[in-house]
Design an enzyme around this catalytic site. Structure first.
Site, PDB file in Angstrom:
ATOM      1  N   GLY A 229       0.839  -1.198   0.000  1.00  0.00           N
ATOM      2  CA  GLY A 229       0.000   0.000   0.000  1.00  0.00           C
ATOM      3  C   GLY A 229       0.871   1.244   0.000  1.00  0.00           C
ATOM      4  O   GLY A 229       0.476   2.290   0.507  1.00  0.00           O
ATOM      5  N   GLY A 230       2.065   1.110  -0.561  1.00  0.00           N
ATOM      6  CA  GLY A 230       2.947   2.264  -0.740  1.00  0.00           C
ATOM      7  C   GLY A 230       3.335   2.928   0.572  1.00  0.00           C
ATOM      8  O   GLY A 230       3.701   4.093   0.577  1.00  0.00           O
TER       9      GLY A 230
ATOM     10  N   SER B 124       5.244  -5.894  -2.068  1.00  0.00           N
ATOM     11  CA  SER B 124       5.455  -4.489  -2.395  1.00  0.00           C
ATOM     12  C   SER B 124       5.992  -3.741  -1.165  1.00  0.00           C
ATOM     13  O   SER B 124       7.041  -4.130  -0.636  1.00  0.00           O
ATOM     14  CB  SER B 124       4.148  -3.904  -2.929  1.00  0.00           C
TER      15      SER B 124
END
Ligand SMILES: *[C@@H]1O[C@H](CO)[C@@H](O)[C@H](O)[C@H]1NC(C)=O
Ligand SMILES: *[C@@H]1O[C@H](CO)[C@@H](O)[C@H](O)[C@H]1NC(C)=O
Ligand SMILES: *[C@@H]1O[C@H](CO)[C@@H](O)[C@H](O)[C@H]1NC(C)=O
Length: 558
Positions: free
Chosen positions: A147-148, A225
């Site tokens: 989610g960055g 990520s």
């Protein structure tokens, strides 16, 4: 949101963040609903912590019933003087805590409930436990969402595929955005608080997971990520030990990525302080009272154009040195599985394309060299060395000096994917292997092209003169029940669940080969697994692909 997205995306983390935020929406809308019996189940946590009440869900393929305990608080609300600090254990409670639905998510500007006080909004450090058997001793899978570093929640990761196998799944919330990452690397604002959240949740697993039928000596941590950045940071951190987790899966990214570490967090903290309208942001005490006194909404508004990530030198001792230095002292025998999707960087290309469109009226007027240099500049390598090597590897001089963007498209794919995803993953894998040749390191390239993609995320992708290919986060479509799957896609989900859970259960992902040298082999994941010897050949996967024409959309000018 278009303008803001373009603006935020000028830095890479913003890029990653906005993209990921997009797919989270998709996941939510498409969540596979499982029929749930009305009954509930209670579990007493260990010590005198308290009792939680859960309910039931159903697995996606064989309809097995599982128990779900959603939103169990594991830390005190990080509010007031606890804001930005390392989390503290949740105080024991009397009676029964209902864990019947997802807990409060950590504050994100798009998901604030205006009815709630800041104390309620920030009370987000809770976790979900999914299990089929409370009295067994099953391997535990502990998921760290992406989610960055500014978004993400347990709700976006439905368990209905993974629970087909006999594992216990734990999905904790951790703080995101300024409320988590803001730091001056000092006692007051120590840094890496979100990683400390995950660490506390791992401690919670050690204390309580047996009550849910989980085996605390068989924990697999996995993250994707931004979650891959956190997972690999914890692997190298002196604050964790072999007791916390015994295996790790690092999907699409690592702490060696250019986007995984914020270089000057104190400067960022002062900038945010000024943005909040406070004076004397140079002084530590003033700065602290400014950012601690701000409301959640003020803080989130003031940081919409900021991007956040882990820092080196936090006061909590999580990353006391650069990961490369930590690796030199790395002693742990933790088997690793790590990899990327075949075209993991195409979302960077898509975002760069949007930025260009907002700045120049005619992208075709740029040469391939100009287009490429802009992409390379985002990576901020100051020596130019990697630029030159990438020019040499992926382009001919004729192509560089032309305006033939369609011909250059495969190179653009390989360039973005190499810089942002493949290179940091390969660095993690080969460095760990070189340091500890006897501990298995499995490297995969996820290459399955199914019916669903996260290309464009929740926004339209039809204006791009290219497809997303095997896009960032497409691997998770087959691990978490976010999309209704059909036909071969379901088969692929079975394969992925088998691979991930077999690694968690036995330490060996069934059918994959570990690195035997730092060169390979690696495993390509599709409906079949194929093995290849030279890991570095993945860097040119798209230009070497005889079928790379399929990535073009010839009806659109490029
Ligand atoms: C964060 O993710 C949620 C979905 O879980 C989405 O609704 C929201 O728009 C995202 N926020 C931002 C700022 O991108
Ligand atoms: C749960 O696990 C225990 C211990 O392995 C086993 O005896 C029991 O049969 C299991 N229960 C179910 C419903 O599978
Ligand atoms: C865009 O630039 C290309 C290359 O310079 C040129 O051939 C084309 O006519 C331009 N298109 C427009 C709409 O100006």
């Amino acid at each position: 949101m278009g303008r803001r997205v373009v603006y935020v995306m000028l830095t890479f983390c913003g890029l990653l963040a906005a993209g990921l935020a997009g797919w989270l929406i998709i996941s939510m809308n498409a969540t596979v609903e499982a029929a749930t019996p009305m009954s509930t189940v209670t579990v007493q946590l260990s010590g005198d912590q308290g009792t939680v009440r859960g309910n039931y869900g159903q697995t996606a393929w064989s309809g097995q019933s599982f128990m779900q305990f959603r939103g169990i608080p594991y830390a005190e609300a990080p509010v007031k003087s606890l804001r930005f600090q390392a989390p503290v254990d949740r105080l024991p409670w009397n009676g029964i805590h209902d864990a019947l639905d997802f807990g409060q998510r950590c504050p994100v500007i798009t998901n604030l409930n205006a009815q709630m006080s800041d104390d309620q909004l920030e009370d987000c450090l809770n976790l979900c436990v999914y299990t089929k058997n409370l009295t067994a001793r099953q391997p535990v899978m502990f998921y760290v969402y992406g989610g960055g570093y500014y978004n993400g929640s347990s709700e976006d990761h439905p368990p209905n595929y993974l629970l087909e196998r006999n594992v216990v799944l734990v999905v904790p919330h951790y703080r995101v955005g300024a409320l988590g990452w803001l730091t001056t690397l000092s006692k007051d604002l120590p840094g890496n608080a979100p990683i400390a959240d995950i660490l506390l949740a791992l401690n919670w697993v050690q204390r309580h997971i047996q009550q849910f039928g989980g085996d605390p000596t068989q924990v697999t941590i996995f993250g994707q990520s931004a979650g891959a950045g956190v997972t690999s940071a914890l692997l190298l951190s002196p604050r964790t030990s072999e007791n916390h987790f015994q295996r790790a899966i690092v999907q699409s990214g690592s702490i060696f990525a250019p986007w995984a570490i914020t270089k000057d967090p104190a400067e960022q903290a002062r900038r945010i302080c000024s943005q909040l309208g406070c004076q004397q942001c140079e002084q530590e005490t003033e700065l602290l009272s400014c950012v601690q006194g701000a409301t959640v909404l003020q803080l989130l508004r003031a940081t919409q154009e900021e991007s956040f990530s882990p820092v080196v030198g936090d006061v909590l001792g999580i990353l006391p040195e650069h990961p490369q230095e930590l690796l030199n002292n790395y002693q742990r025998g933790v088997p690793i599985m790590t990899g990327f999707t075949q075209h993991d960087g195409s979302f960077v290309l898509a975002t760069y394309y949007d930025i260009l469109l907002s700045k120049v009226s005619n992208v075709s007027a740029l040469s391939v060299r100009q287009f490429t240099q802009g992409l390379m500049d985002m990576a901020k390598d100051t020596t130019g060395l990697s630029d030159h090597l990438l020019y040499r590897l992926l382009y001919t001089p004729q192509l560089l000096n032309s305006h033939a963007h369609s011909d250059a498209l495969p190179a653009y794919f390989d360039l973005t994917t190499t810089i942002y995803m493949k290179s940091p993953v390969i660095s993690l894998a080969t460095k760990l292997h070189t340091r500890q040749p006897t501990t298995p390191v499995y490297v995969y390239s996820f290459e399955y092209e199914g019916q669903n993609t996260r290309f464009g995320y929740e926004l339209d992708n039809s204006h791009y003169p290219f497809n997303g290919g095997v896009h960032h986060s497409n691997d998770n479509i087959y691990l978490f029940a976010t999309h209704p799957l059909q036909g071969e896609d379901t088969l692929m989900a079975h394969h992925m669940v088998d691979l991930w859970t077999s690694f968690a259960i036995t330490g060996v992902p069934s059918g994959l080969s570990p690195l035997s040298t730092a060169s390979g082999p690696y495993n390509s994941l599709g409906l079949q697994v194929t093995k290849s010897e030279n890991l570095l050949e993945t860097l040119t996967a798209t230009i070497d692909d005889p079928d790379n024409e399929r990535l073009q959309r010839h009806n659109l000018d490029f």
